[in-house]
Design an enzyme around this catalytic site. Sequence first.
Site, PDB file in Angstrom:
ATOM      1  N   GLY A  27       0.819  -1.427   0.097  1.00  0.00           N
ATOM      2  CA  GLY A  27      -0.042  -0.210   0.075  1.00  0.00           C
ATOM      3  C   GLY A  27       0.945   1.212  -0.055  1.00  0.00           C
ATOM      4  O   GLY A  27       2.214   1.212  -0.088  1.00  0.00           O
ATOM      5  N   GLY A  28       0.245   2.414   0.277  1.00  0.00           N
ATOM      6  CA  GLY A  28       1.132   3.689   0.367  1.00  0.00           C
ATOM      7  C   GLY A  28       2.053   3.841   1.341  1.00  0.00           C
ATOM      8  O   GLY A  28       2.872   4.559   1.189  1.00  0.00           O
ATOM      9  N   MET A  29       1.852   2.911   2.521  1.00  0.00           N
ATOM     10  CA  MET A  29       2.852   3.208   3.781  1.00  0.00           C
ATOM     11  C   MET A  29       3.680   2.095   3.907  1.00  0.00           C
ATOM     12  O   MET A  29       4.816   2.028   4.579  1.00  0.00           O
ATOM     13  CB  MET A  29       2.094   3.605   4.945  1.00  0.00           C
ATOM     14  N   GLY A  30       3.272   0.771   3.622  1.00  0.00           N
ATOM     15  CA  GLY A  30       3.976  -0.416   3.938  1.00  0.00           C
ATOM     16  C   GLY A  30       3.666  -1.467   2.932  1.00  0.00           C
ATOM     17  O   GLY A  30       2.979  -1.427   1.862  1.00  0.00           O
ATOM     18  N   VAL A  32       3.021  -5.752   3.150  1.00  0.00           N
ATOM     19  CA  VAL A  32       2.555  -6.984   3.801  1.00  0.00           C
ATOM     20  C   VAL A  32       2.966  -8.284   3.197  1.00  0.00           C
ATOM     21  O   VAL A  32       2.835  -8.408   2.176  1.00  0.00           O
ATOM     22  CB  VAL A  32       1.039  -6.924   3.666  1.00  0.00           C
ATOM     23  N   LYS A  47       2.925  -6.536   8.616  1.00  0.00           N
ATOM     24  CA  LYS A  47       3.024  -5.425   7.719  1.00  0.00           C
ATOM     25  C   LYS A  47       4.000  -4.524   8.103  1.00  0.00           C
ATOM     26  O   LYS A  47       4.146  -4.176   9.255  1.00  0.00           O
ATOM     27  CB  LYS A  47       1.706  -4.604   7.895  1.00  0.00           C
ATOM     28  N   ASP A 138     -11.192   4.725   4.687  1.00  0.00           N
ATOM     29  CA  ASP A 138     -10.718   3.978   3.436  1.00  0.00           C
ATOM     30  C   ASP A 138     -11.261   2.785   3.058  1.00  0.00           C
ATOM     31  O   ASP A 138     -10.438   1.880   2.707  1.00  0.00           O
ATOM     32  CB  ASP A 138      -9.149   4.179   3.637  1.00  0.00           C
TER      33      ASP A 138
END
Length: 524
Positions: A27-30, A32, A47, A138
């Site tokens: 995703g945008g931050m991390g 998985v 994550k 979200d």
Amino acid sequence: MAYDGSEQGGPELIGGRYRLGERLGQGGMGVVRRATDELLGRQVAVKTLALDSGADPADALREARVVAQVRHPHVIVVHDVVEHEGRPALVMELVDGGSLADRLAAGQVFSPRETARLGLDLLDALTAAHARAVLHRDVKPANVLLEKDSGRAVLTDFGIASLPGATTLSRTGAFIGTPEYTAPERMRGGDAGPASDLWSLGAVLCAAATGTSPFRRDSIGAVLHAIVYEEIRPSAAMGPLVPVVRGLLERDPERRLGAAEARRMLAACAAGEAPTAVAPVPTVRDGAPPAVPGGTLPDTASGGPRGGRRGPRALPFVTAAVAVCAAAATVAVLLAMQDEPPAGTAAGAAGTAGAGSTATSAPPSTPAPGRTPVSGTDAASREVTDERGFSLLVPAGAIRTTDGERVIYTSPDGAVRVGVRIRPVPPGGAIGVMRASDEDGPRSNPGYRGATVEETTRRGLPAARWEFTWDGFTRAEGARHTFDIAWEEGETLYDVWVSAPVGRLDEARSRFGATVESFRPTGG
């Protein structure tokens, strides 16, 4: 991708017990990854924050605290928080089966009953979160995991959720969320509550049943315009789900379908029954019946009082337009954050302009000075020269949108639509096109009736005329009538139509005549 064993010592062990494996998603931050909990001998998901994401390590801890507040079978479980490369990493339950976004990308769509069951799972998850005053913010297909064996849906990624008593996640100059699944009140910068998550749920249900979000467009500006202004017309493929989706996608959060009513309607759909909708409450604006400029949908089939909420509030187009302009400043950030790339929309049948139309952020047309009254009406017109290669009269102040080959100009009150389509002459010519459209009419225009198709001429050129009535976009507005003419000019087929509520039939007929008479190819 699977671990290739190239690192000395084998797959990395973090937290003294979690052996990292293949990547499951990003995703945008991390990132998985699948991992093995060597202490308990189970599979988990880990994550980790991407080093180049710019994310604050505190965000991971914040997400863990948010999820810890909500314990529910349809909400992801966080087992542990450990350190990885100097940053916290979340150890979560492994939901083996991929996301809803993965299924849609593979071309899978869900039946109305399957979609209703999915909706019930997600609604239960959101209800549990809202009971703890947690807003997800979200909800989208990429954040819905589908367990392979049981079919259980799990809501995940609470990374931007709001938690009472905690610092709100924000980034300077950035909009937080995924545009095409974000409620209009958040787009306008207003207060967001549980109703905002329910709007997102409605968009997810549309995606599950049709394969794409109802607000997917070819640019972020067009997405914003669609959310705050354009008609919302759920696909007929959704069948009995249409009333609940229309209720969830009510633009006014005070009128939006509440969780309890949504649950009742979804349960009926899941059981194979047609849900009954509560009676709609008409919006009154300045003491007059509403003319719907796309800001609200007074006729939502499941609209009405929602558990003692306050009365409806109008959403004038001016407010929506200001919101779109303000939101445009975040386009670069939105593009960077959107992890579900937009796709083009399919063109609909001639003569109708629905939610599938793609709005241009600024109408690429040149208005001529002055306003011309349309014969037989008080409605003013202006002449525009369109970049698609034509000029004609449209309602004064009309908003321009596009849908594939079609260009649509909609009057400021949302009632009158002038449409143009230019393309090569297809086999069968103008009359063939009109007869095919008439044959498709019952599918593309609910309540299709009173149709006539006839051969004619326009300035000596082969032409065909099509006229019909249908149920219209909204119950509040009522039935609409469409006048449509197509003619062959060399190798080009020109198609011009005017659509308006049946209560404004004389205006529509007069405007159609003036519009067709004013039409000129410009060669652009």
